[in-house]
Design an enzyme around this catalytic site. Structure first.
Site, PDB file in Angstrom:
ATOM      1  CB  THR A 247      -0.200  14.720 -14.246  1.00  9.08           C
ATOM      2  OG1 THR A 247      -0.958  13.540 -14.012  1.00  9.08           O
ATOM      3  CG2 THR A 247      -0.504  15.741 -13.161  1.00  9.08           C
ATOM      4  CG  ASN A 267      -7.091  11.262 -13.801  1.00 12.11           C
ATOM      5  OD1 ASN A 267      -6.047  10.631 -13.971  1.00 12.11           O
ATOM      6  ND2 ASN A 267      -7.432  11.782 -12.651  1.00 12.11           N
ATOM      7  CG  ASP A 312      -8.665   7.701 -12.723  1.00 17.07           C
ATOM      8  OD1 ASP A 312      -7.834   8.536 -13.137  1.00 17.07           O
ATOM      9  OD2 ASP A 312      -8.323   6.637 -12.169  1.00 17.07           O
ATOM     10  CG  HIS A 612      -0.620  -1.913   4.087  1.00 14.01           C
ATOM     11  ND1 HIS A 612       0.334  -2.789   4.561  1.00 14.01           N
ATOM     12  CD2 HIS A 612      -0.115  -0.674   4.270  1.00 14.01           C
ATOM     13  CE1 HIS A 612       1.368  -2.101   5.037  1.00 14.01           C
ATOM     14  NE2 HIS A 612       1.128  -0.807   4.862  1.00 14.01           N
TER      15      HIS A 612
HETATM   16  C1  HEC Z   1       2.812   3.988  -0.160  1.00 13.10           C
HETATM   17  C2  HEC Z   1       2.509   2.670   0.286  1.00 13.10           C
HETATM   18  C3  HEC Z   1       2.064   2.502   1.730  1.00 13.10           C
HETATM   19  C4  HEC Z   1       1.024   3.140   2.375  1.00 13.10           C
HETATM   20  C5  HEC Z   1       0.068   4.161   1.807  1.00 13.10           C
HETATM   21  C6  HEC Z   1       1.003   2.593   3.701  1.00 13.10           C
HETATM   22  N1  HEC Z   1       1.998   1.660   3.866  1.00 13.10           N
HETATM   23 FE1  HEC Z   1       2.404   0.629   5.556  1.00 13.10          FE
HETATM   24  N2  HEC Z   1       3.983  -0.269   4.605  1.00 13.10           N
HETATM   25  C7  HEC Z   1       4.358  -0.052   3.313  1.00 13.10           C
HETATM   26  C8  HEC Z   1       5.524  -0.845   3.018  1.00 13.10           C
HETATM   27  C9  HEC Z   1       6.238  -0.926   1.671  1.00 13.10           C
HETATM   28  C10 HEC Z   1       5.840  -1.547   4.193  1.00 13.10           C
HETATM   29  C11 HEC Z   1       6.973  -2.536   4.390  1.00 13.10           C
HETATM   30  C12 HEC Z   1       8.274  -1.834   4.724  1.00 13.10           C
HETATM   31  C13 HEC Z   1       9.333  -2.885   4.992  1.00 13.10           C
HETATM   32  O1  HEC Z   1       9.864  -3.435   4.024  1.00 13.10           O
HETATM   33  O2  HEC Z   1       9.584  -3.175   6.156  1.00 13.10           O
HETATM   34  C14 HEC Z   1       4.844  -1.153   5.171  1.00 13.10           C
HETATM   35  C15 HEC Z   1       4.811  -1.642   6.468  1.00 13.10           C
HETATM   36  C16 HEC Z   1       3.837  -1.334   7.401  1.00 13.10           C
HETATM   37  C17 HEC Z   1       3.754  -1.904   8.720  1.00 13.10           C
HETATM   38  C18 HEC Z   1       4.717  -2.938   9.282  1.00 13.10           C
HETATM   39  C19 HEC Z   1       4.222  -4.296   8.914  1.00 13.10           C
HETATM   40  C20 HEC Z   1       5.246  -5.373   9.165  1.00 13.10           C
HETATM   41  O3  HEC Z   1       4.826  -6.511   9.402  1.00 13.10           O
HETATM   42  O4  HEC Z   1       6.449  -5.107   9.052  1.00 13.10           O
HETATM   43  C21 HEC Z   1       2.646  -1.369   9.317  1.00 13.10           C
HETATM   44  C22 HEC Z   1       2.128  -1.669  10.709  1.00 13.10           C
HETATM   45  C23 HEC Z   1       2.055  -0.453   8.375  1.00 13.10           C
HETATM   46  N3  HEC Z   1       2.801  -0.463   7.225  1.00 13.10           N
HETATM   47  C24 HEC Z   1       0.912   0.273   8.602  1.00 13.10           C
HETATM   48  C25 HEC Z   1       0.353   1.167   7.704  1.00 13.10           C
HETATM   49  C26 HEC Z   1      -0.812   1.948   7.986  1.00 13.10           C
HETATM   50  C27 HEC Z   1      -1.613   1.879   9.280  1.00 13.10           C
HETATM   51  C28 HEC Z   1      -1.045   2.712   6.891  1.00 13.10           C
HETATM   52  C29 HEC Z   1      -2.121   3.769   6.710  1.00 13.10           C
HETATM   53  C30 HEC Z   1      -2.168   4.766   7.749  1.00 13.10           C
HETATM   54  C31 HEC Z   1      -0.017   2.381   5.923  1.00 13.10           C
HETATM   55  N4  HEC Z   1       0.801   1.440   6.457  1.00 13.10           N
HETATM   56  C32 HEC Z   1       0.073   2.956   4.665  1.00 13.10           C
HETATM   57  C33 HEC Z   1       3.753   0.775   2.394  1.00 13.10           C
HETATM   58  C34 HEC Z   1       2.669   1.591   2.675  1.00 13.10           C
END
Ligand code: HEC
Length: 680
Positions: A247, A267, A312, A612
């Site tokens: 890509t 990649n 990669d 995370h």
């Molecule tokens: C693409 C990026 C991304 C991925 C992948 C992702 N998250 Fe998130 N997550 C975020 C973001 C950005 C926030 C904060 C959103 C906000 O501003 O409230 C968040 C917030 C959260 C929160 C709330 C935390 C809080 O204190 O407000 C939880 C629980 C959570 N994610 C769990 C998960 C879990 C479990 C997975 C995997 C299954 C996951 N996330 C995968 C980006 C991601």
């Protein structure tokens, strides 16, 4: 009239700078010199500005003119500036127009990309930049739209979907403008079985003009063009079932005189050559620079950095166009430092390989054949028969997308280098399964200290003479994108929070500013009201979650300031100190459950880790679970994770998770958060 002439003037200015005639460059109208209308400023993509009010002497008086706080969302993006207005695209392609001299917000445009992206939101990139042309602003979105906005009002002029709705293709890169056309690629091959393409649209109307695929599809469906049938002969097995990848998600350059577009490709998908192509063939046009006729999109030539790529090793890093004196003769060249640890010089008229030199520790090859330009690989680098190989550079690259820069008048390249090794193996991985997208296990090399150490530096490199001019060590493993100026300065942010100006000639740090939070985004410089300004965005995003350990300071999603910082001579504005990290959240009700935790670990690794990071040390892309109370409540956790309560804020919905999986994930998160608490 002035507006109509601007693109032409810019194209000519790029040529004048290539030609190396200072007189030609000096005769340009000031307004063309003073703008920064595209990602790398001009179509030669050098991240160079001739502005020189801020120079090696005056830089001591550089100070903050104004700052603007941004809401949560990825701030690692390059702004543009035209006619005294600054434009940024942060988070999921939210565009802001700002009075460049005062910092006053003029308008905001939110394409609602996080919600529109659906599953594509899981890739988390946001937007790396935008483009300007004749009073229009162009931006791509995570869900694959290319949008043209009225630069004065932020209203949509046109919008086209450049990808399939659910095909895994996503846009994070900056569109490029040339000759009345807007060019866009896409990413997504690391997580979906797709093949890459680039598309040119009429910049005025959004009508599609041409599309070039970067790897061949299923032969049974026929090939789009001769380049694809040629490329298909270099693939094995049933590659089309895996997508192939390649890509073009980041780098493009344009030579108006040669009427040629240069494209850097990514990649292979999946990474493992044995899986992707039955272990045979070069797999064109992965990890290549491809030259296309700018008018028709027809193939001209290519150079492939990594034939049969298996690590990669992206080549979608910046492509710089310059004229350099090589062996006594001026030659039109392109310079690129792809991920694989070398800096390359290629003749951009013919595609002929000129030279390649290592810029970091390299273990996958003993060198590049000087006549063919083909790497001489170490056989063990392909981790055969379940063996483990210590690969340098790591899949993050010796140089990633954070831009390098070239001073085309001096002919010197500046490269932000990351020196790190990872172990690589496909032992124990089901090679037939798509469930493990990269089909390799990879992790930081365990004994990095004993093999020379991990670190980062800013490198000044003379591509014509093939020598390092200077090297400045930088803190942490990641260091920021670059800007080089006619004032003899190289600007770079650091993951320690410093924004630094170096003397381009000898690498002496002449000035620095403490932003209190990592500065990794590419800086730009421009003129407004007759004064020179320098702008950079602070804060982390994109895959910084993966790289938390590589940053020189801890970063918290909730408290890190994401800011636009604009500097000018005599600037006196002050920054509020960043808030401390949010407190760790105690979990008195936690009870260990090793079996559930073990089931949760791979779910976490595949779905959550990239954003995370690890509890207790997430890198600022998403909240740190050790500092969140949501995992303590089964209901709140389900609302956010399975029901998508925070999709608009960038947290994807994982609707496919069963109750048992959700429970195991939550147990894993609480267990590691518990450990993080105890270590604190
Ligand atoms: C693409 C990026 C991304 C991925 C992948 C992702 N998250 Fe998130 N997550 C975020 C973001 C950005 C926030 C904060 C959103 C906000 O501003 O409230 C968040 C917030 C959260 C929160 C709330 C935390 C809080 O204190 O407000 C939880 C629980 C959570 N994610 C769990 C998960 C879990 C479990 C997975 C995997 C299954 C996951 N996330 C995968 C980006 C991601």
């Amino acid at each position: 009239m002035k507006q109509l002439l601007a693109p032409l003037v810019l194209a000519v200015s790029a040529l004048a700078l290539h030609s190396g005639h200072p007189a030609a460059a000096g005769s340009l109208p000031r307004d063309a010199d003073g703008d920064w209308p595209g990602y790398g400023r001009t179509p030669d993509e050098n991240h160079f500005s001739p502005l020189a009010e801020v120079d090696t002497r005056s830089v001591a008086r550089l100070g903050l003119a104004w700052s603007m706080d941004l809401p949560p969302g990825n701030p690692m993006s390059a702004p543009i500036a035209v006619g005294g207005t600054l434009y940024t695209s942060t988070g999921y392609s939210v565009v802001r127009a700002i009075d460049a001299a005062t910092g006053r917000l003029k308008w905001t445009f939110d394409p609602g990309a996080a919600v529109a992206a659906g599953e594509k939101l899981r890739m988390n990139w946001g937007s790396r930049g935008l483009a300007w042309w004749r009073g229009r602003i162009y931006v791509g979105t995570a869900d694959g739209r290319l949008i043209a906005l009225d630069a004065a009002t932020g209203r949509v002029a046109w919008s086209v979907l450049t990808v399939g709705k659910d095909d895994g293709r996503t846009i994070s890169g900056a569109p490029r403008i040339y000759d009345g056309k807007v060019l866009i690629g896409h990413g997504g091959a690391d997580t979906s079985p797709i093949r890459g393409y680039v598309t040119a649209y009429d910049a005025l109307t959004g009508r599609q003009l041409w599309r070039f695929h970067t790897v061949p599809g299923n032969p049974a469906e026929g090939f789009e063009d001769e380049a694809m049938s040629m490329a298909a002969a270099t693939w094995g097995g049933e590659w089309w079932k895996h997508g192939g990848g390649g890509t073009a998600w980041n780098s493009f350059a344009y030579d108006a005189e040669l009427k040629t577009i240069y494209i850097g490709t990514g990649n292979g998908s999946p990474w493992n050559h044995r899986v992707r192509s039955a272990g045979t063939g070069d797999n064109l046009f992965l990890c290549s620079v491809i030259a296309l006729d700018a008018e028709t999109g027809k193939y001209k030539w290519h150079y492939q950095f990594n034939p049969g790529e298996s690590w990669d090793y992206n080549a979608a890093m910046d492509i710089h166009l310059a004229t350099m004196t090589i062996a006594g003769k001026p030659r039109k060249v392109l310079v690129e430092a792809p991920k694989n640890g070398f800096v390359y010089v290629i003749d951009r008229e013919t595609g002929q390989f000129i030279s390649a030199d290592p810029i970091a520790r390299v273990t996958w090859t003993t060198g590049i054949d000087p006549t063919t330009g083909r790497p001489i690989e170490r056989p063990e680098a392909r981790y055969p028969d379940g063996t483990q190989f210590e690969l340098w550079p790591s899949p993050n690259g010796a140089h990633t997308w954070l831009p390098s820069a070239v001073d085309p008048t001096a002919g010197i390249a500046y490269i932000p280098v990351m020196n790190a090794g990872y172990t690589f193996s496909d032992r124990g991985i089901d090679l037939r399964s798509w469930r493990h997208p990269s089909h390799v296990e990879w992790s930081p090399a365990v004994d990095v200290a004993s093999v020379g150490g991990t670190g980062s530096y800013l490198l000044a490199w003379d591509p014509a003479r093939r020598v390092a001019i200077w090297k400045a060590p930088t803190p942490g493993l990641w260091n920021g994108g670059l800007l080089v100026t006619g004032g003899g300065l190289v600007f770079q942010g650091q993951s320690s929070g410093k924004f630094v100006a170096y003397a381009a000639a000898d690498g002496k740090p002449l000035w620095s500013f403490d932003a209190g939070v990592p500065v990794l985004a590419p800086p730009i410089t421009f003129e407004a009201n007759g004064k020179q300004y320098v702008t950079v965005l602070s804060g982390t995003g994109t895959t910084a979650g993966l790289a938390a350990a590589a940053l020189a300071m801890p970063v918290d999603y909730r408290t890190q300031p994401r800011r636009i910082l604009t500097f000018t001579l005599g600037g006196k504005a002050r920054l509020r100190r960043p808030a401390p990290l949010s407190p760790l959240v105690a979990d008195p009700g936690y009870a260990p459950d090793p079996a559930a935790m073990e089931r949760g670990a791979p779910l976490y690794g595949k779905r959550c880790y990239s954003c995370h990071g690890l509890p207790g040390q997430s890198g600022g892309t998403a909240p740190d679970f050790a500092r969140s109370s949501i995992p303590l409540s089964a209901e709140a956790f389900e609302e956010v994770v399975r029901n998508g309560a925070l999709v608009a804020q960038g947290m994807p919905r994982f609707g496919e998770l069963s109750d048992a999986e959700l429970g195991a994930l939550r147990q894993f998160i609480r267990a590691i958060s518990h450990d993080a608490q105890r270590q604190d």
